[in-house]
Write a protein that holds these residues in place. Structure first.
Motif: not given
Length: 276
Positions: A60-63, A146-155
């Motif tokens: 998921v993070l890679t995608a 444009g949302f950073s991957p780490w932000m998406i996973l955190l939310q």
């Protein structure tokens, strides 16, 4: 990367213990409480989900990272408005993820795990799928925006932590404005109901406004009957995780036409070729 879910596990455990103890000291004949075999199954499903996600989250993070790399703009993480926009974007993505996982059978086969308990308590929140692979497409557009991957996973993690606490019968309806906007224990009890009036209602994650907007809202009224319309009556975690996939395979094998085979996969749970 900081894993909010892993850090929240001790809090989950304490709250689960306190809720279970509350049924001992403050029993309520209208509430189902806890059943040890059911709790063991829910915990097993939760542990299995964590194990699967150890590898799957890397995919998921890679995608997300690939989508973010080609996004036309990158939203600044130090701007509070970015987090406000992400909160609403994530919650809307969750609504459609959740809704499609109730209305497309192959998706339902993964999500049905969460609805398989005939009890409703904090342990039910831990009853998660071992096949979480259909969720990624619903959040991938957020990386393109444009949302950073780490932000998406955190939310996503924030949403899951919030939803843990609404899996309870110990909390009645809340103050009116809260019930109007937020997904509450009352609203989510409806979602877990197998009563005819409660089917396919209240898909929201943190907010209930999407259900009100898209006409899938139902307030809690009659006593909720938890579980599935046809319960599987097993505490075997492997069967809980796979029973609907097995049922789809049986239906596809016996279907007489390709239209029927496709219907058993892509139409709603309970669909069959002779249905009106």
């Amino acid at each position: 990367m900081f894993d909010l879910i892993m850090h929240a596990i001790p809090v989950f455990a304490v709250c689960l213990f306190l809720e279970a103890v509350s049924f001992y000291f403050l029993p309520d004949d209208d509430e189902r409480g806890y059943e040890l075999r059911d709790v063991r199954t829910s915990l097993a499903m939760g542990v299995g989900n964590v194990v699967v996600n150890l590898g799957w989250k890397l995919v998921v993070l890679t995608a997300y990272a690939a989508a973010f790399a080609i996004a036309p703009l990158h939203l600044p993480a130090d701007n509070p408005l970015t987090w406000v926009a992400l909160f609403f974007a994530d919650d809307l993505a969750y609504y459609w993820f959740h809704r499609t996982h109730h209305t497309i059978r192959v998706f339902w086969a993964s999500h049905v795990v969460h609805h398989s308990s005939q009890y409703y308590n904090l342990s039910t929140a831990l009853r998660q799928s071992w096949t979480p692979f259909t969720s990624m497409p619903f959040w991938l557009p957020l990386a393109f925006l444009g949302f950073s991957p780490w932000m998406i996973l955190l939310q996503q993690a924030v949403s899951l932590v919030y939803q843990f606490f609404i899996h309870t019968e110990r909390i009645d309806k809340l103050w009116g404005p809260v019930e109007l906007v937020m997904n509450t224990p009352s609203h989510h009890r409806v979602h877990h109901g197998s009563n005819q009036r409660y089917l396919d209602k209240n898909y929201g994650g943190i907010l209930i406004v999407w259900d009100r907007l898209f006409k899938t809202f139902e307030p809690e009224g009659e006593r909720v009957r938890y579980g599935l319309t046809t319960n599987i009556d097993t505490f075997n975690p492997v069967r809980v995780a796979t029973h609907e996939f097995a049922a789809i395979w049986r239906d596809v094998r016996t279907a007489r036409t390709w239209k029927g085979r496709w219907g058993y996969i892509a139409k709603g749970p309970g669909w069959h070729p002779d249905a009106p």
